[in-house]
Design a protein around this motif. Structure first.
Motif, mmCIF file in Angstrom:
data_model
loop_
_atom_site.group_PDB
_atom_site.id
_atom_site.type_symbol
_atom_site.label_atom_id
_atom_site.label_comp_id
_atom_site.label_asym_id
_atom_site.label_seq_id
_atom_site.Cartn_x
_atom_site.Cartn_y
_atom_site.Cartn_z
ATOM 1 N N TRP A 85 45.033 25.974 38.500
ATOM 2 C CA TRP A 85 43.906 26.410 37.680
ATOM 3 C C TRP A 85 42.609 25.756 38.164
ATOM 4 O O TRP A 85 41.603 26.434 38.365
ATOM 5 N N PHE A 86 42.643 24.441 38.368
ATOM 6 C CA PHE A 86 41.442 23.715 38.763
ATOM 7 C C PHE A 86 40.936 24.185 40.126
ATOM 8 O O PHE A 86 39.739 24.426 40.295
ATOM 9 N N ILE A 87 41.818 24.322 41.083
ATOM 10 C CA ILE A 87 41.423 24.771 42.424
ATOM 11 C C ILE A 87 40.802 26.160 42.373
ATOM 12 O O ILE A 87 39.811 26.433 43.049
ATOM 13 N N ASN A 88 41.358 27.043 41.555
ATOM 14 C CA ASN A 88 40.825 28.399 41.436
ATOM 15 C C ASN A 88 39.482 28.441 40.711
ATOM 16 O O ASN A 88 38.631 29.279 41.017
ATOM 17 N N GLU A 89 39.289 27.563 39.753
ATOM 18 C CA GLU A 89 38.055 27.543 38.972
ATOM 19 C C GLU A 89 36.903 26.828 39.683
ATOM 20 O O GLU A 89 35.745 27.163 39.463
ATOM 21 N N TYR A 90 37.218 25.868 40.514
ATOM 22 C CA TYR A 90 36.184 25.032 41.123
ATOM 23 C C TYR A 90 35.071 25.833 41.810
ATOM 24 O O TYR A 90 33.882 25.574 41.560
ATOM 25 N N PRO A 91 35.391 26.802 42.657
ATOM 26 C CA PRO A 91 34.309 27.544 43.336
ATOM 27 C C PRO A 91 33.392 28.325 42.383
ATOM 28 O O PRO A 91 32.268 28.651 42.740
ATOM 29 N N LYS A 92 33.852 28.592 41.177
ATOM 30 C CA LYS A 92 33.037 29.304 40.185
ATOM 31 C C LYS A 92 31.985 28.372 39.565
ATOM 32 O O LYS A 92 31.060 28.843 38.912
#
Length: 153
Positions: A96-103
């Motif tokens: 979740w964190f890795i996917n959200e970070y670029p946002k």
């Protein structure tokens, strides 16, 4: 870079002036979002958010005299570090964190097992860190921790 500060106030006084605004805002973000039951204190030469012995008497398996660690916040030589044991222990939370970070940040994610490094203090994704901190209650963390400890036996 471990501090010898005995209190959070002493630790905060050691932080370089140019880093204080970002560090203080990150600490405030954690404090405003961390679920009830975690306690702020010094541990391992860093600011720590722990499960106190009053809630989890077993303490940390590496040293049962210490409370169970969850999040640590440190001013290292070249960056601000946020250590989150939930990310280290939960593949789902890490994903979740890795996917959200670029946002939430234009900078590349710089992290190790539990360590998220912020080298550019103006690019810390405070909103995302607030969301991350909220995701795991004390009960969630203790349950996950115990499952990891029991699996390793």
């Amino acid at each position: 870079m471990q501090s010898s500060a005995k209190t959070v106030a002493d630790y905060l006084n050691e932080i370089p002036e140019e880093r204080k605004p970002a560090f203080f805002k990150l600490r405030e973000t954690i404090a405003n979002n961390i679920p009830k039951g975690f306690v702020e204190q010094m541990s391992y030469g860093m600011i720590a958010y722990v499960v106190p012995h009053s809630i989890y008497p077993k303490g940390y398996h590496c040293n049962s005299k210490l409370p169970l660690p969850f999040i640590n916040l440190a001013s290292q030589k070249n960056y601000i570090a946020l250590y989150h044991m939930g990310i280290y222990s939960s593949a789902e939370l890490l994903k979740w964190f890795i996917n959200e970070y670029p946002k939430h940040s234009s900078s590349k994610l710089d992290m190790g097992k539990s360590c998220i490094r912020f080298k550019k203090k103006d690019q810390i994704p405070f909103e995302l860190i607030g969301q991350l901190v909220k995701k795991m209650t004390v009960a969630d963390w203790v349950s996950l921790y115990e499952s990891q400890i029991n699996a390793s036996k």
